[in-house]
Scaffold this active site. Structure first.
Site, PDB file in Angstrom:
ATOM      1  CG  HIS A  54      -2.314  -0.709   1.517  1.00  8.92           C
ATOM      2  ND1 HIS A  54      -3.236  -1.151   1.812  1.00  8.92           N
ATOM      3  CD2 HIS A  54      -2.224  -1.895   0.422  1.00  8.92           C
ATOM      4  CE1 HIS A  54      -3.860  -2.255   2.212  1.00  8.92           C
ATOM      5  NE2 HIS A  54      -3.299  -2.492   0.439  1.00  8.92           N
ATOM      6  CD  GLU A  56      -1.139   3.613   4.705  1.00  2.39           C
ATOM      7  OE1 GLU A  56      -0.883   3.210   2.701  1.00  2.39           O
ATOM      8  OE2 GLU A  56      -1.455   3.749   4.897  1.00  2.39           O
ATOM      9  CB  CYS A  80      -4.292  -1.337   6.050  1.00  3.25           C
ATOM     10  SG  CYS A  80      -3.282  -1.959   5.757  1.00  3.25           S
ATOM     11  CB  CYS A  89      -0.501   0.985   6.185  1.00  2.00           C
ATOM     12  SG  CYS A  89      -0.302   0.118   4.536  1.00  2.00           S
TER      13      CYS A  89
END
Length: 131
Positions: A54, A56, A80, A89
């Site tokens: 993701h 991040e 998340c 994350c």
């Protein structure tokens, strides 16, 4: 950082999300930037296709330092906090000791629903929600 600085950095996070549009399915197109204490963007990332990092995690993995307590992470969607195809994350944010996180939008997915914000705050991270 001031509200003006936060707005400028959040715009950079939204620009970072552009490559993910149409390419991150089924995940949303999310962008993230990591900003140093001096206000310089030191890394950016966009959500990759399913099963890959993701935004991040993609941005934070680009930075060699483990301690980012003086840095701010700007992200267009709440990170998340659940295991799916990728690790949460929130875990890498805490592992890298990011001192501050600014979030543009809350994630209302059943797996998240504000839990990430609460978890980060419980661990001492300064979390701001963009308005």
């Amino acid at each position: 950082m001031s509200l003006t600085d936060d707005a400028r950095q959040m715009r950079a996070a939204f620009k970072a999300a552009i490559p993910a549009i149409g390419n991150s399915d089924p995940n949303p197109a999310v962008g993230a930037v990591v900003v140093s204490e001096r206000g310089e963007i030191i890394a950016s990332g966009a959500t990759q296709r399913a099963g890959f990092p993701h935004a991040e995690r993609f941005a934070l993995q680009k930075i060699p330092e483990a301690d980012l307590s003086a840095a701010t992470l700007y992200v267009t969607l709440e990170p998340c906090c659940h295991h799916g195809r990728t690790p949460p994350c929130v875990d890498i944010i805490l592992d890298r000791k990011v001192g501050r996180v600014v979030i543009a939008e809350r994630d209302f997915a059943a797996e998240v629903m504000g839990r990430s914000v609460a978890l980060l705050r419980e661990h001492g991270v300064d979390v701001s929600l963009a308005e």
